[in-house]
Scaffold this motif. Structure first.
Motif, PDB file in Angstrom:
ATOM      1  N   LEU A 178       0.826  -1.092   0.114  1.00  0.00           N
ATOM      2  CA  LEU A 178      -0.060  -0.118   0.019  1.00  0.00           C
ATOM      3  C   LEU A 178       0.815   1.281   0.074  1.00  0.00           C
ATOM      4  O   LEU A 178       0.544   2.222  -0.946  1.00  0.00           O
ATOM      5  CB  LEU A 178      -0.760   0.037   1.238  1.00  0.00           C
ATOM      6  CG  LEU A 178      -2.198  -1.143   1.283  1.00  0.00           C
ATOM      7  CD1 LEU A 178      -2.847  -0.931   2.513  1.00  0.00           C
ATOM      8  CD2 LEU A 178      -3.050  -0.722   0.024  1.00  0.00           C
ATOM      9  N   LYS A 179       1.973   1.364   1.015  1.00  0.00           N
ATOM     10  CA  LYS A 179       2.862   2.352   1.109  1.00  0.00           C
ATOM     11  C   LYS A 179       3.466   2.623  -0.528  1.00  0.00           C
ATOM     12  O   LYS A 179       3.487   3.854  -0.903  1.00  0.00           O
ATOM     13  CB  LYS A 179       3.577   2.214   2.157  1.00  0.00           C
ATOM     14  CG  LYS A 179       4.514   3.514   2.135  1.00  0.00           C
ATOM     15  CD  LYS A 179       5.503   3.178   3.385  1.00  0.00           C
ATOM     16  CE  LYS A 179       6.467   4.544   3.777  1.00  0.00           C
ATOM     17  NZ  LYS A 179       7.541   4.052   4.985  1.00  0.00           N
ATOM     18  N   ARG A 180       3.894   1.710  -0.945  1.00  0.00           N
ATOM     19  CA  ARG A 180       4.692   1.850  -2.287  1.00  0.00           C
ATOM     20  C   ARG A 180       3.870   2.316  -3.366  1.00  0.00           C
ATOM     21  O   ARG A 180       4.071   3.284  -4.180  1.00  0.00           O
ATOM     22  CB  ARG A 180       5.189   0.475  -2.739  1.00  0.00           C
ATOM     23  CG  ARG A 180       6.215   0.710  -3.774  1.00  0.00           C
ATOM     24  CD  ARG A 180       6.770  -0.727  -4.186  1.00  0.00           C
ATOM     25  NE  ARG A 180       7.575  -1.339  -3.122  1.00  0.00           N
ATOM     26  CZ  ARG A 180       7.112  -2.611  -2.555  1.00  0.00           C
ATOM     27  NH1 ARG A 180       6.180  -3.382  -2.812  1.00  0.00           N
ATOM     28  NH2 ARG A 180       7.990  -3.299  -1.591  1.00  0.00           N
ATOM     29  N   PHE A 181       2.633   1.740  -3.341  1.00  0.00           N
ATOM     30  CA  PHE A 181       1.643   1.970  -4.446  1.00  0.00           C
ATOM     31  C   PHE A 181       1.052   3.444  -4.384  1.00  0.00           C
ATOM     32  O   PHE A 181       0.738   4.315  -5.302  1.00  0.00           O
ATOM     33  CB  PHE A 181       0.499   1.072  -4.646  1.00  0.00           C
ATOM     34  CG  PHE A 181      -0.488   1.258  -5.982  1.00  0.00           C
ATOM     35  CD1 PHE A 181       0.279   0.408  -7.148  1.00  0.00           C
ATOM     36  CD2 PHE A 181      -1.451   1.895  -6.311  1.00  0.00           C
ATOM     37  CE1 PHE A 181      -0.354   0.548  -8.430  1.00  0.00           C
ATOM     38  CE2 PHE A 181      -1.903   2.340  -7.410  1.00  0.00           C
ATOM     39  CZ  PHE A 181      -1.458   1.346  -8.469  1.00  0.00           C
ATOM     40  N   ALA A 182       0.889   3.852  -2.904  1.00  0.00           N
ATOM     41  CA  ALA A 182       0.323   5.214  -2.749  1.00  0.00           C
ATOM     42  C   ALA A 182       1.236   6.181  -3.034  1.00  0.00           C
ATOM     43  O   ALA A 182       0.659   7.386  -3.416  1.00  0.00           O
ATOM     44  CB  ALA A 182      -0.197   5.002  -1.153  1.00  0.00           C
ATOM     45  N   ALA A 183       2.462   6.000  -3.028  1.00  0.00           N
ATOM     46  CA  ALA A 183       3.383   6.827  -3.399  1.00  0.00           C
ATOM     47  C   ALA A 183       3.272   7.500  -4.984  1.00  0.00           C
ATOM     48  O   ALA A 183       4.013   8.296  -5.520  1.00  0.00           O
ATOM     49  CB  ALA A 183       5.057   6.417  -3.477  1.00  0.00           C
ATOM     50  N   LEU A 184       2.612   6.534  -5.863  1.00  0.00           N
ATOM     51  CA  LEU A 184       2.442   6.722  -7.013  1.00  0.00           C
ATOM     52  C   LEU A 184       1.068   7.608  -7.514  1.00  0.00           C
ATOM     53  O   LEU A 184       1.190   7.962  -8.600  1.00  0.00           O
ATOM     54  CB  LEU A 184       2.420   5.314  -8.083  1.00  0.00           C
ATOM     55  CG  LEU A 184       3.337   4.271  -7.863  1.00  0.00           C
ATOM     56  CD1 LEU A 184       3.082   3.149  -8.914  1.00  0.00           C
ATOM     57  CD2 LEU A 184       4.878   4.814  -7.745  1.00  0.00           C
ATOM     58  N   LEU A 185       0.342   7.930  -6.289  1.00  0.00           N
ATOM     59  CA  LEU A 185      -0.939   8.647  -6.486  1.00  0.00           C
ATOM     60  C   LEU A 185      -0.738  10.036  -5.946  1.00  0.00           C
ATOM     61  O   LEU A 185       0.120  10.427  -5.349  1.00  0.00           O
ATOM     62  CB  LEU A 185      -2.014   7.765  -5.673  1.00  0.00           C
ATOM     63  CG  LEU A 185      -2.118   6.372  -6.027  1.00  0.00           C
ATOM     64  CD1 LEU A 185      -3.037   5.718  -5.087  1.00  0.00           C
ATOM     65  CD2 LEU A 185      -2.413   6.155  -7.402  1.00  0.00           C
ATOM     66  N   ASP A 238      -1.691  13.520  -3.767  1.00  0.00           N
ATOM     67  CA  ASP A 238      -1.724  13.312  -2.596  1.00  0.00           C
ATOM     68  C   ASP A 238      -3.330  13.177  -2.120  1.00  0.00           C
ATOM     69  O   ASP A 238      -3.515  12.449  -0.763  1.00  0.00           O
ATOM     70  CB  ASP A 238      -1.426  14.731  -1.834  1.00  0.00           C
ATOM     71  CG  ASP A 238       0.308  14.743  -2.294  1.00  0.00           C
ATOM     72  OD1 ASP A 238       0.717  13.848  -2.472  1.00  0.00           O
ATOM     73  OD2 ASP A 238       0.690  15.980  -2.280  1.00  0.00           O
ATOM     74  N   ASP A 239      -4.422  13.526  -2.771  1.00  0.00           N
ATOM     75  CA  ASP A 239      -5.554  13.243  -2.331  1.00  0.00           C
ATOM     76  C   ASP A 239      -6.405  12.002  -2.410  1.00  0.00           C
ATOM     77  O   ASP A 239      -7.418  11.845  -2.297  1.00  0.00           O
ATOM     78  CB  ASP A 239      -6.686  14.715  -2.737  1.00  0.00           C
ATOM     79  CG  ASP A 239      -6.676  14.680  -4.377  1.00  0.00           C
ATOM     80  OD1 ASP A 239      -5.655  13.795  -4.933  1.00  0.00           O
ATOM     81  OD2 ASP A 239      -7.482  15.347  -4.712  1.00  0.00           O
ATOM     82  N   ALA A 240      -5.360  11.197  -3.178  1.00  0.00           N
ATOM     83  CA  ALA A 240      -6.212   9.920  -3.589  1.00  0.00           C
ATOM     84  C   ALA A 240      -5.893   8.757  -2.532  1.00  0.00           C
ATOM     85  O   ALA A 240      -5.235   9.101  -1.795  1.00  0.00           O
ATOM     86  CB  ALA A 240      -5.299   9.351  -4.873  1.00  0.00           C
TER      87      ALA A 240
END
Length: 545
Positions: free
Chosen positions: A298-305, A307-309
């Motif tokens: 989750l942390k790794r993938f969230a970094a590709l999104l 900020d408000d996603a």
């Protein structure tokens, strides 16, 4: 009968064709093919009318073996409009299971691509029931009526959808069979309608959004929700092997706002994105299901999104979806660390339309629901759910239905998820694994997820799986370990000792002393994420002997 009793899951498509006729409903970028909502509605009208002329109408059970394509979308909505009952079976379950599913489903009609018809004829699929065949993408040489011919036979007037009722059967969806033989869950039109509404409310999905679904069944929800389905080029039976560029590229080019992906797909695309500096510039939400998603993924993938996603991990099953949901912010800020301490995986609060209870763990059927079955907070038991998006029975499986369903005196049905978990003091649900995967020793019962969560925190570990060797009640717990990268014997021994030390910190992992290294866990074909622990248990037994 009143108007509110009439529910046909095809109607949202027709309504969207009225509201946004020129908006693309589906896009296949690799083939440069697309259909607007008006075109998809009209195409499904033509096919529904044409199918009726060859005997496929209301109540006809139809095996549908067509890969993601404009034809799959049009056929699915055509069958819903006609009141027919499509049978959805994941082709990745294998030829033997496919034959068993078709024998159980007893379809009258078979609609498939030429490859599917070859298998049907050679392997005897549905030999006792199928009498109508339709070929998609081929001629009559393949043993059926070509879909093009079905289209041409239709009348030009708009097709009037069947006035199906809320409880009328809409489809048969077979489970993946990851924890036993695949079973056909009976979906009513009301079940589908409740799922669409629950997803819309839960994730605030708006018409006009662009969805990038990487699981075919979820792709079919998009038009009903008013979203454009952007279908990527990939092998949908192997999401863990996807080419990340085929996901990232279309998402950016078409400004995708929503994405569905299994944990295996998020892991692969996230690793690629991290190393290449890639981003999903327009994504608002990512939905991932099929198995628990590790906090590290989750942390790794969230970094590709942006900020408000946010990434959401709904909990549910083929028989009941969605049951609950939680977002990545809460996981990364709080519950992910608790998973690493052995608390299980938090799957959030039950959705508004679901009643959920934790009941005593039992392998016996329960003949009648009672509120007295409910366990207090923090006590581990089996998760049971009730609500409009919960299927009521399995097709032609009375014993499986009896084992999984609990009738209530008011006529509702509770579904036993087959999962164990507990409710915390704030009302959140924590998932602790499959009931059938619990390890029962002579002195305690161990649940897979709380055990594995501890060992998965080791940096060299990709994932672990707890299995039991021996008879229930006197099993020996064995921890199977898949490493991030290959390691030689000395390195494995070092990691083994570190894992033993890690396990000694917690009461429920202290007794696990046998650790075996496995090159690559067997996983389900649908999501590439559910571990086949039964196979690992046999491997562990043989490896120890």
């Amino acid at each position: 009968m009143v108007a509110s009793d009439i529910v046909n899951i095809s109607r949202p498509l027709t309504e969207m064709a009225r509201l946004q006729p020129d908006t693309p409903a589906i896009i296949f970028p690799q083939e440069k093919r697309s259909l607007t909502f008006r075109e998809l509605d009209q195409e499904s009208d033509r096919i529904a009318d044409g199918l009726g002329r060859i005997g496929i109408g209301r109540g006809t059970r139809v095996a549908l073996l067509v890969p993601p394509s404009p034809e799959l979308f049009a056929l699915t909505f055509a069958l819903f409009k006609a009141g027919s009952v499509p049978v959805f079976i994941d082709p990745g379950i294998g030829a033997r299971n496919m034959k068993g599913c078709l024998a159980e489903a007893e379809p009258v009609a078979f609609i498939g691509i030429p490859k599917a018809h070859v298998a049907r004829r050679l392997l005897g699929w549905g030999r006792g029931s199928i009498r109508i065949n339709v070929v998609v993408g081929g001629g009559s040489f393949w043993g059926g009526v070509p879909l093009d011919e079905v289209r041409r036979s239709a009348q030009p007037a708009p097709f009037v959808a069947a006035n199906t009722l809320r409880d009328d059967v809409a489809a048969i969806l077979f489970t993946s069979g990851s924890t036993g033989a695949p079973k056909g869950a009976i979906y009513s039109h009301g079940t589908f309608a409740a799922q669409v509404e629950a997803l819309r409310e839960l994730y605030d999905i708006r018409p006009g959004e662009i969805d990038l679904p990487t699981f075919p069944l979820f792709a079919l929800f998009a038009p009903a929700l008013g979203m454009t389905a952007l279908i990527p080029q990939m092998d949908f039976t192997r999401p863990g092997s996807v080419d990340p560029r085929k996901i990232l590229g279309p998402a950016a080019e078409y400004s995708a706002t929503t994405m569905f992906g299994s944990p295996a797909l998020l892991n692969r695309v996230g690793r690629f994105g991290e190393s290449h500096g890639s981003m999903f510039p327009h994504i608002k939400r990512v939905i991932s299901a099929g198995a628990p998603v590790p906090a590290s993924v989750l942390k790794r993938f969230a970094a590709l999104l942006p900020d408000d996603a946010e990434i959401f991990t709904p909990y549910g099953a083929t028989e009941a979806l969605p049951v609950s949901s939680i977002g990545s912010r809460e996981i990364l800020a709080e519950t992910g660390a608790m998973t690493g301490e052995g608390h299980g995986v938090c799957v959030g609060y039950p959705v508004a339309s679901i009643s959920l209870a934790i009941i005593p763990v039992s392998d016996a059927p329960i003949d009648e629901w009672s509120d007295d079955l409910s366990l207090p907070p923090l006590e581990v038991g089996e998760i049971a759910v009730c609500g409009p998006q919960v299927s009521r029975a399995y097709l032609n499986r009375p014993e499986a239905t009896r084992m999984a369903k609990i009738p209530d005196a008011d006529g509702t049905i509770w579904h036993r998820m087959g999962d164990v978990g507990y409710r915390d003091k704030s009302g959140r649900i924590w998932f602790c694994g499959r009931k059938s995967h619990r390890v029962v020793t002579s002195g305690e019962t161990l649940y897979t997820i709380p055990v594995e969560g501890v060992f998965n925190t080791h940096p060299a570990v990709f994932r672990t799986a707890l299995v039991g060797v021996g008879m229930l009640g006197s099993q020996q717990p064995v921890l199977c370990v898949e490493l991030e990268k290959k390691a030689g014997k000395p390195e494995q021994e070092r990691i083994r000792q570190e894992l033993l030390e890690l396990g000694s910190r917690y009461p429920h992992t202290r007794g696990i002393r046998t650790i075996l290294f496995h090159p690559a866990f067997p996983v389900d074909i649908r999501h590439n994420a559910k571990i086949f622990r039964e196979k690992l248990a046999i491997w562990a037994r043989d490896a120890r002997s």
